[in-house]
Design an enzyme around this catalytic site. Sequence first.
Site, PDB file in Angstrom:
ATOM      1  N   GLU A  92       0.828  -1.193   0.000  1.00  0.00           N
ATOM      2  CA  GLU A  92       0.000   0.000   0.000  1.00  0.00           C
ATOM      3  C   GLU A  92       0.869   1.252   0.000  1.00  0.00           C
ATOM      4  O   GLU A  92       1.983   1.234   0.519  1.00  0.00           O
ATOM      5  CB  GLU A  92      -0.904   0.016   1.237  1.00  0.00           C
ATOM      6  CG  GLU A  92      -1.921  -1.102   1.195  1.00  0.00           C
ATOM      7  CD  GLU A  92      -2.861  -1.115   2.382  1.00  0.00           C
ATOM      8  OE1 GLU A  92      -3.947  -1.686   2.240  1.00  0.00           O
ATOM      9  OE2 GLU A  92      -2.517  -0.568   3.444  1.00  0.00           O
ATOM     10  N   CYS A 105       3.523   8.504   1.038  1.00  0.00           N
ATOM     11  CA  CYS A 105       4.138   7.566   1.975  1.00  0.00           C
ATOM     12  C   CYS A 105       4.247   6.227   1.244  1.00  0.00           C
ATOM     13  O   CYS A 105       3.229   5.666   0.833  1.00  0.00           O
ATOM     14  CB  CYS A 105       3.253   7.463   3.217  1.00  0.00           C
ATOM     15  SG  CYS A 105       3.788   6.190   4.365  1.00  0.00           S
ATOM     16  N   CYS A 112       6.724  -7.136   6.950  1.00  0.00           N
ATOM     17  CA  CYS A 112       7.895  -6.661   7.695  1.00  0.00           C
ATOM     18  C   CYS A 112       8.250  -7.697   8.755  1.00  0.00           C
ATOM     19  O   CYS A 112       7.368  -8.307   9.358  1.00  0.00           O
ATOM     20  CB  CYS A 112       7.584  -5.321   8.353  1.00  0.00           C
ATOM     21  SG  CYS A 112       9.010  -4.619   9.212  1.00  0.00           S
ATOM     22  N   CYS A 116       6.750  -4.665  15.149  1.00  0.00           N
ATOM     23  CA  CYS A 116       6.427  -3.642  16.160  1.00  0.00           C
ATOM     24  C   CYS A 116       4.978  -3.866  16.605  1.00  0.00           C
ATOM     25  O   CYS A 116       4.096  -4.121  15.783  1.00  0.00           O
ATOM     26  CB  CYS A 116       6.592  -2.237  15.570  1.00  0.00           C
ATOM     27  SG  CYS A 116       8.266  -1.924  14.982  1.00  0.00           S
ATOM     28  N   CYS A 119       1.843  -2.023  15.097  1.00  0.00           N
ATOM     29  CA  CYS A 119       1.830  -1.908  13.639  1.00  0.00           C
ATOM     30  C   CYS A 119       1.136  -3.090  12.972  1.00  0.00           C
ATOM     31  O   CYS A 119       1.479  -4.243  13.217  1.00  0.00           O
ATOM     32  CB  CYS A 119       3.272  -1.804  13.144  1.00  0.00           C
ATOM     33  SG  CYS A 119       3.417  -1.848  11.363  1.00  0.00           S
ATOM     34  N   GLY A 162       7.204  -2.082   5.763  1.00  0.00           N
ATOM     35  CA  GLY A 162       8.578  -2.570   5.673  1.00  0.00           C
ATOM     36  C   GLY A 162       9.614  -1.703   6.351  1.00  0.00           C
ATOM     37  O   GLY A 162       9.357  -0.544   6.689  1.00  0.00           O
ATOM     38  N   GLU A 163      10.781  -2.303   6.567  1.00  0.00           N
ATOM     39  CA  GLU A 163      11.944  -1.594   7.108  1.00  0.00           C
ATOM     40  C   GLU A 163      12.852  -1.250   5.919  1.00  0.00           C
ATOM     41  O   GLU A 163      13.517  -2.138   5.362  1.00  0.00           O
ATOM     42  CB  GLU A 163      12.661  -2.508   8.121  1.00  0.00           C
ATOM     43  CG  GLU A 163      14.070  -2.083   8.506  1.00  0.00           C
ATOM     44  CD  GLU A 163      14.175  -0.627   8.982  1.00  0.00           C
ATOM     45  OE1 GLU A 163      13.520  -0.291   9.963  1.00  0.00           O
ATOM     46  OE2 GLU A 163      14.922   0.153   8.339  1.00  0.00           O
ATOM     47  N   SER A 194      12.581   6.377   6.854  1.00  0.00           N
ATOM     48  CA  SER A 194      12.304   6.146   8.273  1.00  0.00           C
ATOM     49  C   SER A 194      12.665   4.708   8.646  1.00  0.00           C
ATOM     50  O   SER A 194      12.202   3.762   8.019  1.00  0.00           O
ATOM     51  CB  SER A 194      10.822   6.401   8.530  1.00  0.00           C
ATOM     52  OG  SER A 194      10.525   6.124   9.863  1.00  0.00           O
ATOM     53  N   SER A 217      12.211   5.624  14.138  1.00  0.00           N
ATOM     54  CA  SER A 217      11.047   5.346  14.993  1.00  0.00           C
ATOM     55  C   SER A 217      11.575   5.016  16.368  1.00  0.00           C
ATOM     56  O   SER A 217      12.119   3.926  16.581  1.00  0.00           O
ATOM     57  CB  SER A 217      10.271   4.144  14.445  1.00  0.00           C
ATOM     58  OG  SER A 217       9.744   4.448  13.194  1.00  0.00           O
ATOM     59  N   HIS A 219       9.835   5.963  19.726  1.00  0.00           N
ATOM     60  CA  HIS A 219       8.632   5.583  20.465  1.00  0.00           C
ATOM     61  C   HIS A 219       8.823   5.374  21.960  1.00  0.00           C
ATOM     62  O   HIS A 219       7.830   5.273  22.692  1.00  0.00           O
ATOM     63  CB  HIS A 219       7.942   4.365  19.834  1.00  0.00           C
ATOM     64  CG  HIS A 219       7.655   4.537  18.378  1.00  0.00           C
ATOM     65  ND1 HIS A 219       7.059   5.675  17.875  1.00  0.00           N
ATOM     66  CD2 HIS A 219       7.926   3.760  17.300  1.00  0.00           C
ATOM     67  CE1 HIS A 219       6.960   5.572  16.555  1.00  0.00           C
ATOM     68  NE2 HIS A 219       7.481   4.419  16.185  1.00  0.00           N
ATOM     69  N   ASN A 293      -3.711   6.348  16.305  1.00  0.00           N
ATOM     70  CA  ASN A 293      -5.079   6.162  15.824  1.00  0.00           C
ATOM     71  C   ASN A 293      -5.651   4.920  16.474  1.00  0.00           C
ATOM     72  O   ASN A 293      -5.122   3.823  16.256  1.00  0.00           O
ATOM     73  CB  ASN A 293      -5.071   5.926  14.301  1.00  0.00           C
ATOM     74  CG  ASN A 293      -5.250   7.203  13.531  1.00  0.00           C
ATOM     75  OD1 ASN A 293      -5.477   8.262  14.104  1.00  0.00           O
ATOM     76  ND2 ASN A 293      -5.137   7.098  12.227  1.00  0.00           N
ATOM     77  N   CYS A 336       0.051   5.744   9.980  1.00  0.00           N
ATOM     78  CA  CYS A 336       1.224   4.917  10.237  1.00  0.00           C
ATOM     79  C   CYS A 336       0.842   3.666  11.004  1.00  0.00           C
ATOM     80  O   CYS A 336       0.107   3.730  11.979  1.00  0.00           O
ATOM     81  CB  CYS A 336       2.208   5.746  11.073  1.00  0.00           C
ATOM     82  SG  CYS A 336       3.558   4.800  11.720  1.00  0.00           S
TER      83      CYS A 336
HETATM   84  S1  SF4 Z   1       6.430   0.007  12.242  1.00  0.00           S
HETATM   85 FE1  SF4 Z   1       7.744  -0.237  10.429  1.00  0.00          FE
HETATM   86  S2  SF4 Z   1       9.457  -1.488  11.182  1.00  0.00           S
HETATM   87 FE2  SF4 Z   1       7.829  -1.733  12.684  1.00  0.00          FE
HETATM   88  S3  SF4 Z   1       6.720  -3.581  12.033  1.00  0.00           S
HETATM   89 FE3  SF4 Z   1       5.686  -1.796  11.123  1.00  0.00          FE
HETATM   90  S4  SF4 Z   1       6.582  -1.626   9.091  1.00  0.00           S
HETATM   91 FE4  SF4 Z   1       7.970  -2.903  10.303  1.00  0.00          FE
END
Ligand code: SF4
Length: 347
Positions: A92, A105, A112, A116, A119, A162-163, A194, A217, A219, A293, A336
Amino acid sequence: MEKKNIRNTSPEELADFLTSHGEKSFRTKQINQWIWQKGVHSFEEMSNLSKTTRELLESAFYFDTLRAERVQTATDGTTKTAWKLHDGLYIESVLIPGKDKFTVCVSSQVGCQLGCRFCATGTLGFKRNLSPGEIFDQVLFARQNAAERGSSLSNIVFMGMGEPLYNYDNVLTAIQKITDENGLAMSPYRITVSTAGIPEKIRQLADDDVRFNLAVSLHAAKSETRSRLMPVNQAYPLEQLAESLKYFVQKTGTRPTFEYLLIAGINDSLDDAQSLAAYCKQFPIKINLIEYNNVEGSAFKRSPDKQRDAFVHFLESRNMIVNVRRSKGKDIDAACGQLANKQKKEI
Ligand code: SF4
């Protein structure tokens, strides 16, 4: 002969291929301009090549194009597109309207591996890296979409699925094509990559002297809290991350950004703000505080406005640069960490 992905083919490989088939090597430049500057997705469109050359290319190469599978536009104008890839997987990207221009974005991987906790993409697991062409197309289509809406695309953020630093080479190749004057000629200063914070890759970025912006990131600046939110913190603890950021700042002379998602009762106390301020003392940094959110079924909740204001006030009293980011596209889950929610249910 198995066909090769034309957009994974280097100019040298393409020149070799052309000359070994009796074509002139200067065709390489023309072909690359069609692909990366004009953004075509078929050899047929390369009108300054002879029919024979186009047929030759067609017989040996293919394009890994994206197909828009579902497009949703929120009441605030944010558009989320689910793209079907050539192998049937989904990613996406989100086009976000600003004051007068758009930001896109983009995703860098399918799924991924970092998991996290806040996420949705993390719950998918890792499927594969995106190719340079698949990353490039998200930007190309965003530009076209912004133009259709009477505007233009000014910023690109790698904050989708993804990273990006685990797909290092392809992300950097895509950025090179996006910024190259024989490509989309966009400014690298308008691009932000990011990362969840992979120290060795942050050092590599510094050594590669990149011109785009870096966001991390974070957090949480307390190790226990960060590990709870981001399992990657166990492999790469805060101290190691700080060392790599010092190196990055020293080599590039730039000021990275910390992304900090405020979650009620988890990382939004004044004690958390104090830890964050102490951690940030080590290098010049900006902070983007992002509102969480609320997601159906999630244990996490958005931090109350009063708590958020107190958090911001504390950081500002320590002379820190803080931006509060209010999520856009709430009615289409475009924020996000919410990408892939819907597709996941369908996969
Ligand atoms: S926030 Fe980014 S790094 Fe973390 S699981 Fe989601 S996509 Fe992967």
